[in-house]
Structures are given as C-alpha cells and as structure tokens.
Design an enzyme around this catalytic site. Sequence first.
Site, PDB file in Angstrom:
ATOM      1  CE  LYS A  28      -1.780  16.676  -1.519  1.00  0.00           C
ATOM      2  NZ  LYS A  28      -0.634  16.252  -1.619  1.00  0.00           N
ATOM      3  NE  ARG A  69       6.273   6.686 -18.513  1.00  0.00           N
ATOM      4  CZ  ARG A  69       7.189   6.449 -17.082  1.00  0.00           C
ATOM      5  NH1 ARG A  69       6.185   7.380 -16.335  1.00  0.00           N
ATOM      6  NH2 ARG A  69       7.901   6.212 -17.281  1.00  0.00           N
ATOM      7  CE  LYS A  96       7.824   2.638 -17.211  1.00  0.00           C
ATOM      8  NZ  LYS A  96       9.124   2.177 -17.189  1.00  0.00           N
ATOM      9  CG  HIS A 149      -0.816   8.693  -0.747  1.00  0.00           C
ATOM     10  ND1 HIS A 149      -1.053   9.324   0.445  1.00  0.00           N
ATOM     11  CD2 HIS A 149      -0.143   9.619  -1.431  1.00  0.00           C
ATOM     12  CE1 HIS A 149      -0.896  10.449   0.691  1.00  0.00           C
ATOM     13  NE2 HIS A 149       0.567  10.899  -0.109  1.00  0.00           N
ATOM     14  CE  LYS A 170      11.460   5.340  -6.113  1.00  0.00           C
ATOM     15  NZ  LYS A 170      11.723   4.325  -6.701  1.00  0.00           N
TER      16      LYS A 170
END
Length: 272
Positions: free
Chosen positions: A126, A139, A141, A152, A206
């Site tokens: 994790k 990137r 994003k 999470h 997905k």
Amino acid sequence: MKGFPALTAWQKLQVFYQGILENGDKRTDSWPLVHSPVPIGCIFLCYLLLIWAGPKLMANRQPVNLKPVLIVYNFAMVCLSAYMFYEFTASSWLAGYNLLCQPVDYSSSPLAMRMARVCWLFYFSKVIELSDTIFFILRKKNSQLTFLHVYHHTTMIFNWWAGVKYVAGGQSFMIGLINSLVHVIMYLYYGLASLGPHMSKYLWWKRYLTSLQLIQFFIVTIHTTYNLFTDCDFPDTMNMIVVAYSLSLIALFSNFYYRSYLAKKKSAYKKT
C-alpha cells in the site's frame, strides 16, 4: 488518589502514545514501518505535500513520458498482487482457518509467521501504491487526483499499519486475500492500457472492474459485520473500524460508478 498530582494533557498523550508502542504484536514490532506510527505518518505528510506542490511544479512543464516505467510498474504489481493472493490463500488453508471466525495466532509457529509476513507485505504494498499518485502528477493527469483516490490511498496505509501492528493474521486475512485478487485484475488493466492506444479496443471491461471493486467491499462488510456480532476472539474495535471504512468506500465507489457510467448513459439517452 490523594498525594498524586493529576496528569497534564501532555503527560496523558505520552501515556497514550507509549501504550500504542507497547501493546502491539511482539512478532511484528521490529519490522520496518511497524513499531511506531511516526514513520508512516511522515510518509502520509510527504504524500499530502506532494499532492499540493506537485501540480504546481508541473504547471509550466510538459508531461513526463513514463510509458516504459508504467509498463514495468503495472505488471510488477500484477505479479506482487498474485504472490500475495497465493500466500494469503496458502497460509490460511494450511493453518485450517475458519472463514467465519478466526482469532489471531500470536505464536511464532511457521504458519503463524507466514501469515504475519504476508500481512506486512500487503501493508508495504500500500506504501508502494502511493506511486500511482506520483505518476498522475508527472503525467499531468490532475483530474485523477480525486478525493476518492487520495482518501483510499492514505487511509489504507494507516489501516494496515494498525492491522500489522496489532492483528497480523486472523480475520484480517480476508481483506488482504480479496483485495490482492482484485488488484491482480486492476493492475493488469492498467498494464495493458500503458502499452498504448491500440489496446483500447481490448479494454472494454473497465466498468466491470469498478463493479468488482464494489463487490469486494460488500463482501468485506458482510463478513466483518457477521464477525462483529458473533462470539469470536477477534478485537471488536478492529471489526468496527473495518465496517465503517468499508461502508465509506461503498459510498464513494458507488458515487464514482454512477457519475462515470450511469449518469453519462442517461445524458447520452436524453440527447437521442
């Protein structure tokens, strides 16, 4: 008692912190990132700092081409997740685990230690998965840096620090086993996607990956709730934390599923 001065707030905090350190599983106490919550807390703070500063530092820069890195990373995580799934399965099977009620075996027997080690490996995985966020930032994003993503990732490292610190085995194995299997499929999806746009036609599933993630949370919630209301020698405090956390993920992932698939479908239907 008379003659003994009341503890100050600072002294109470010190006593509480000392209790955190001393009341854990002695088998895992010396393992990396386990004895104290301070190291994982520092990782958490660095992670939040990265989320705040990273997009700002990348604002006037071109996205970094991470294709080779992502291919290696994602398929390596497939292998790691598959290995952990095997270890959780083999350790619980050989130890004769009861799926409905399994106390923690705090002994140093080979099977008990095998389960404790895979619990620690799952916890450490994790920490590795925080790299997902770094890749998004590099990137550019930034739309992927949602509350769900950050919540999470950050909560999992603390939940599993507590798991390895206090209950490395027993009922907690079910969470690691199911999540490892889901992550085999999830990182396989991302690994295939990182190969290039030509793979898009093979990645129609997905939506079903999100469904699978929701199913795991429902299974964990039902399993833990049953354990919470039965006479099982597993800490109810941990069970309550798991149930509350699972319910929060069900709510967040359900909202993501609705916005990503159902709402878009309704919008497209109205346009026609």
